[in-house]
Design an enzyme around this catalytic site. Structure first.
Site, PDB file in Angstrom:
ATOM      1  N   CYS A   2      82.494  23.449  34.986  1.00 37.00           N
ATOM      2  CA  CYS A   2      83.344  24.633  34.999  1.00 37.00           C
ATOM      3  C   CYS A   2      82.488  25.775  35.508  1.00 37.00           C
ATOM      4  CB  CYS A   2      83.814  24.991  33.586  1.00 37.00           C
ATOM      5  SG  CYS A   2      85.082  23.874  32.968  1.00 37.00           S
ATOM      6  N   GLY A  28      85.326  24.007  39.579  1.00 31.48           N
ATOM      7  CA  GLY A  28      86.547  23.626  38.888  1.00 31.48           C
ATOM      8  C   GLY A  28      87.767  24.159  39.599  1.00 31.48           C
ATOM      9  N   ASN A 103      81.061  26.915  29.817  1.00 38.20           N
ATOM     10  CA  ASN A 103      80.734  25.797  30.708  1.00 38.20           C
ATOM     11  C   ASN A 103      79.760  24.886  29.968  1.00 38.20           C
ATOM     12  OD1 ASN A 103      78.533  25.448  33.586  1.00 38.20           O
ATOM     13  ND2 ASN A 103      80.110  24.061  32.880  1.00 38.20           N
ATOM     14  N   GLY A 104      80.107  23.627  29.857  1.00 45.21           N
ATOM     15  CA  GLY A 104      79.217  22.685  29.183  1.00 45.21           C
ATOM     16  C   GLY A 104      79.999  21.703  28.343  1.00 45.21           C
ATOM     17  N   TYR A 243      74.178  17.930  43.655  1.00 45.75           N
ATOM     18  CA  TYR A 243      75.582  17.860  44.052  1.00 45.75           C
ATOM     19  C   TYR A 243      76.400  19.101  43.737  1.00 45.75           C
ATOM     20  CZ  TYR A 243      80.535  16.665  43.487  1.00 45.75           C
ATOM     21  OH  TYR A 243      81.903  16.675  43.522  1.00 45.75           O
TER      22      TYR A 243
HETATM   23  P1  AMP Z   1      81.686   7.464  43.959  1.00 40.87           P
HETATM   24  O1  AMP Z   1      80.392   6.755  44.153  1.00 40.87           O
HETATM   25  O2  AMP Z   1      82.841   6.812  44.642  1.00 40.87           O
HETATM   26  O3  AMP Z   1      81.993   7.694  42.497  1.00 40.87           O
HETATM   27  O4  AMP Z   1      81.585   8.895  44.628  1.00 40.87           O
HETATM   28  C1  AMP Z   1      80.371   9.533  44.833  1.00 40.87           C
HETATM   29  C2  AMP Z   1      80.638  10.789  45.610  1.00 40.87           C
HETATM   30  O5  AMP Z   1      81.333  11.728  44.801  1.00 40.87           O
HETATM   31  C3  AMP Z   1      79.354  11.443  46.069  1.00 40.87           C
HETATM   32  O6  AMP Z   1      79.407  11.465  47.457  1.00 40.87           O
HETATM   33  C4  AMP Z   1      79.379  12.855  45.526  1.00 40.87           C
HETATM   34  O7  AMP Z   1      79.419  13.778  46.583  1.00 40.87           O
HETATM   35  C5  AMP Z   1      80.640  12.962  44.716  1.00 40.87           C
HETATM   36  N1  AMP Z   1      80.337  13.195  43.299  1.00 40.87           N
HETATM   37  C6  AMP Z   1      79.190  13.033  42.646  1.00 40.87           C
HETATM   38  N2  AMP Z   1      79.318  13.341  41.331  1.00 40.87           N
HETATM   39  C7  AMP Z   1      80.601  13.697  41.162  1.00 40.87           C
HETATM   40  C8  AMP Z   1      81.378  14.139  40.035  1.00 40.87           C
HETATM   41  N3  AMP Z   1      80.835  14.250  38.839  1.00 40.87           N
HETATM   42  N4  AMP Z   1      82.697  14.425  40.254  1.00 40.87           N
HETATM   43  C9  AMP Z   1      83.255  14.323  41.460  1.00 40.87           C
HETATM   44  N5  AMP Z   1      82.583  13.918  42.562  1.00 40.87           N
HETATM   45  C10 AMP Z   1      81.278  13.607  42.420  1.00 40.87           C
END
Ligand code: AMP
Length: 459
Positions: A2, A28, A103-104, A243
């Site tokens: 968030c 978010g 956030n957390g 990320y």
């Molecule tokens: P997947 O391996 O299909 O779960 O997707 C990984 C991709 O989702 C990576 O390319 C990241 O850019 C993105 N990603 C990483 N962590 C998250 C997260 N917590 N929520 C949504 N997308 C994520």
């Protein structure tokens, strides 16, 4: 996952908060809210959806007049997404009207909620943040002491902004899991999840709120700042830099962009024996690591995907027969860039493995010759209990498969993960080589007691 912001001592508090929230929108997208006070009676406006859609000119200028504001953008998985849980939460209690944005993830939420229920507390939301309101309402003393004693009862990750009339409070858990920074614009202080939110609205980033710090600000002056708990060790989430955070936000003295460039440079060192025609990012998060890789390896950087920014998370639920359409809608390879080429493809992370699998299938459909897949973090082997929405361990591909097995599943020619040591080096800046990071998702080791009942659906 968030984003939070607080602005005080400013006639444009709501406008500045909403602009900051647009900047934090990546943290978010599901709901957003602003609490305003300082002039009229405190009020809170929340709705589902994007900040720019919710907070139009009419709402900001006519309905949210005041000099102090806190704002929140919320990320949840769709099942838990609802307007009742949209923040900030506002309450009227013995200490006045108080609002909180968080956030957390408060890991001992179920235990505290149970204790509060036994005392007769009534809950309006299902989110962990609400327990903080109850703890504040039930305590006696001045607000600084109350916030401190309430936070002492919480475990896990919490970066928080609190508003009472013109008083803005910022606080961060003793480990500093989630970021929280302090800035200034003219005679107003701003507290935000990321420095970019302060700079975009014309403010200046001053410093990070320290782990365990509570800061009280009113009328453009810091009234008080103290540590509610001395942290044994800072454990700030390293995945923020991999990320989650914006590339233009500053963390540990450098931009997140710079950290990602270094991740790419280290990956190039780890893969120095691999030859390829081009280095290509998976947009958008793989971009700077690919740039760093290209610079360090002297392999040509190419952008071989077009990303469609208009595809929302809930646009098409990828049922079996629509999966390929959905994949091509979001990211489509450019045939002339990839066809017949040996490529180094860079993404920030593999979590479930489904995104990478789809992208690599797509690249093959568009005639790629060889794919060397490089990931700018180590294998994710542990679920996050400190505020990042990751699936349970059973669904983490790297928790259950060797690197070679994942390579075979993805059908790539090689698969390289950035080593943990190189990730830490990338995220540390200058002489600050201390390991101040939470790396639980890469080590499977946690700083607080984790059991099957530990709450992990925070905000
Ligand atoms: P997947 O391996 O299909 O779960 O997707 C990984 C991709 O989702 C990576 O390319 C990241 O850019 C993105 N990603 C990483 N962590 C998250 C997260 N917590 N929520 C949504 N997308 C994520």
């Amino acid at each position: 996952m968030c984003g939070i912001i607080g602005v005080e001592n400013n006639e444009n508090a709501a406008v500045l908060a909403s602009a900051g929230m647009v900047t934090l929108q990546h943290r978010g997208e599901e709901s957003a809210g602003i609490t305003i006070s300082g002039k009229e009676k405190m009020k809170t406006f929340t709705a589902m959806g994007l900040v720019s859609k919710i907070f139009n000119e009419d709402i900001l200028l006519n309905k949210l007049s005041g000099t102090a504001a806190i704002g929140h953008v919320r990320y949840t998985t769709s099942a838990k997404s609802s307007l009742t849980n949209a923040q900030p939460f506002q309450m009227a209690c013995i200490h006045g009207n108080i609002a909180v944005a968080h956030n957390g993830n408060i890991t001992n939420f179920p235990k505290i909620k149970h204790e509060l229920l036994k005392k007769g507390a009534i809950f309006n939301h299902t989110s962990d943040t609400e327990i903080l309101l109850h703890l504040i309402a039930m305590s006696k003393g001045n607000l600084a002491d109350i916030v401190a004693s309430s936070m002492c009862k919480l475990e896990g990750a919490f970066s928080i902004v609190i508003l009472r009339s013109k008083l803005l409070i910022g606080a961060r858990d003793e480990h500093g899991f989630r970021p929280l920074v302090l800035g200034k614009i003219d005679n107003s202080y701003i507290i935000a999840s990321e420095s970019a939110a302060i700079e975009v609205i014309g403010g200046t980033y001053i410093r990070d709120i320290k782990p365990g710090e509570v800061i009280l600000i009113e009328n453009g002056k810091i009234q008080k700042s103290f540590l509610y708990k001395q942290s044994k060790k800072q454990n700030t989430c390293i995945f923020e830099q991999v990320y989650f955070s914006r590339p233009d936000s500053v963390m540990f003295g450098q931009t997140v962009k710079e950290a990602r460039v270094k991740m790419g440079q280290f990956l190039a060192l780890q893969m120095k024996d691999i030859k390829a025609d081009i280095v290509m990012p998976v947009p958008d998060t793989g971009y700077f690591a690919a740039l760093g890789f290209a610079r360090a390896s002297n392999i040509l950087f190419e952008n071989g995907f077009v990303r469609n920014h208009y595809v929302g998370r809930s646009f098409i639920k990828p049922s079996q027969n629509l999966r390929d359409v959905t994949a091509r809608l979001k990211l489509r390879p450019i045939k002339e860039v990839v066809s017949g080429k040996e490529i180094i493809l860079i993404d920030d992370s593999i979590v479930r493995g489904t995104t990478s699998k789809r992208l690599i299938n797509l690249l093959k459909e568009y005639g790629v010759k060889k794919v060397h897949f490089a990931v700018s973090c180590p294998p994710v082997i542990g679920s996050c209990y400190y505020g990042i929405d990751t699936p349970d361990k059973e669904d983490l591909i790297a928790a259950n498969n060797s690197v070679e097995k994942i390579r075979k599943y993805l059908e790539v020619d090689s698969l390289t993960f950035l080593s943990l040591e190189n990730l830490v080096k990338s995220c540390s800046y200058g002489d600050k080589k201390d390991d101040v990071f939470c790396k639980s998702c890469f080590t499977g080791k946690y700083f607080t007691k984790i059991s099957k009942n530990t709450y992990k659906e925070g905000c």
